[in-house]
Scaffold this active site. Structure first.
Site, short mmCIF file in Angstrom:
data_model
loop_
_atom_site.label_atom_id
_atom_site.label_comp_id
_atom_site.label_asym_id
_atom_site.label_seq_id
_atom_site.Cartn_x
_atom_site.Cartn_y
_atom_site.Cartn_z
N SER A 94 -11.38 0.35 2.85
CA SER A 94 -10.70 -0.08 4.08
C SER A 94 -9.99 1.11 4.72
O SER A 94 -9.24 1.83 4.06
CB SER A 94 -9.68 -1.18 3.76
OG SER A 94 -10.34 -2.36 3.33
N GLU A 148 -5.00 3.53 5.94
CA GLU A 148 -4.88 3.31 4.50
C GLU A 148 -5.42 4.52 3.73
O GLU A 148 -5.01 4.78 2.61
CB GLU A 148 -5.63 2.04 4.10
CG GLU A 148 -5.41 1.65 2.64
CD GLU A 148 -5.86 0.23 2.33
OE1 GLU A 148 -6.35 0.02 1.21
OE2 GLU A 148 -5.73 -0.65 3.20
N ARG A 156 0.82 -1.22 0.00
CA ARG A 156 0.00 0.00 0.00
C ARG A 156 0.86 1.27 0.00
O ARG A 156 0.51 2.27 0.62
CB ARG A 156 -0.95 0.00 1.21
CG ARG A 156 -1.92 -1.17 1.23
CD ARG A 156 -2.85 -1.15 0.00
NE ARG A 156 -3.77 -2.28 0.04
CZ ARG A 156 -3.55 -3.46 -0.56
NH1 ARG A 156 -2.45 -3.64 -1.29
NH2 ARG A 156 -4.42 -4.44 -0.48
#
Length: 314
Positions: A213, A308, A164
């Site tokens: 998320s 995130e 990520r």
């Protein structure tokens, strides 16, 4: 493009985000060419205004007070195919990229079916699912280096991809175009896989406005000091995949699923989603819920969750 003539002011930003949250932008402009992106950034620098490139708005939380600078809405839509290489503009939606790949029997992008957002945003955050990510298919990226005022091309290796993450998160380098290296497949198999992934997302993700998320899953390499019984419990529950512990499992295990703060709620469907279920949630409501989750997970397990989503103007 004449930036001054196309500038708008005090434009509410909630309409441009999947959260449907966010105050007004001091300045706002929508551009649909790479030259437009570059010129807008030059205008911001010349006028001592900070700027932010806004794509699909699917992984971002904008402050209630808005953004005190220039929002550059990236509507640059372009796609070109050469063999199994697919060149996509940064503003192209993942949905359109997936559709084009399936129509031409290009495999490698199936995992992205049903994920909102743009190609540029996906590369920036190295989006991924089902054990695959953008890092696996990006061949090169055309980038505008803001400080040097020039356009260069990065190879995959120079993007600094990690879980990520990419080097583009460091700032001052803006993604303009991306070349994806896909492979030839069978249309029926590609479509079937995409449909399976979309159906899975529909069944497991909440239908209310969210930013996807909220927290990253936690690599096992960062859990060496965590009680082994906790890890074993998570493993027996199927909460460890690809050597990462599910953030959703952690949140559910501390009994915060369904918790409200103001108009924001930890989803009953997927506990790593905080939703604007009431359509009245503020950014502050989301922030408070995230802080409560992080604090309780830290106290309970000694694990520090990492966001995130991106905060804008906090």
């Amino acid at each position: 493009m004449n930036i001054e003539e196309n500038l708008e002011h005090d434009i509410p930003l909630a309409q441009f985000t999947s959260y449907r949250i966010g105050g007004p932008a001091k300045h706002f402009i929508e551009v649909d060419t790479p030259e437009g992106i570059v010129e807008a950034i030059r205008w911001a620098k010349k006028n001592n205004e900070k700027y932010f490139i806004l794509g699909g708005g699917s992984n971002i939380l904008i402050a209630d007070k808005g953004y005190n600078g220039l929002i550059i809405k990236n509507s640059y839509q372009y796609i070109y195919r050469d063999g199994t290489e697919m060149t996509c503009s940064s503003g192209l939606s993942l949905a359109r990229a997936c559709l084009s790949a399936s129509r031409h029997a290009f495999s490698g992008l199936e995992w992205a079916a049903g994920i909102p957002g743009t190609i540029g945003g996906a590369v920036n955050g190295n989006a991924g699912a089902y054990g695959q990510s953008m890092a696996d298919i990006v061949k090169s990226v055309k980038v505008y280096l803001v400080d040097e005022d020039k356009i260069v091309e990065y190879t995959n290796e120079k993007c600094g991809f990690a879980y990520r993450y990419s080097n583009f998160k460091l700032g001052n380098q803006v993604i303009l175009e991306v070349v994806l290296q896909l492979k030839k497949g069978k249309t029926e198999e590609i479509l079937q896989k995409m449909q399976e992934y979309v159906a899975n997302r529909v069944s497991k993700h909440p239908k209310f406005p969210s930013a996807g998320s909220v927290f990253k899953n936690v690599p096992l390499s960062e859990l060496t000091s965590v009680d082994p019984d906790v890890i074993e419990h998570a493993r027996s529950d199927g909460a460890i995949r690809n050597d990462k512990l599910s953030a959703a499992w952690l949140i559910e295990s501390i009994y915060m699923k369904g918790r409200w703060v103001g108009g924001a709620r930890i989803s009953e469907v997927h506990s790593n989603f905080i939703t604007n279920e009431s359509l009245k949630a503020s950014a502050e409501d989301i922030i408070v819920l995230m802080s409560l989750i992080k604090q309780k997970v830290r106290v309970t397990y000694g694990i520090q969750l990492k966001e995130e989503i991106t905060y804008l103007d906090y």
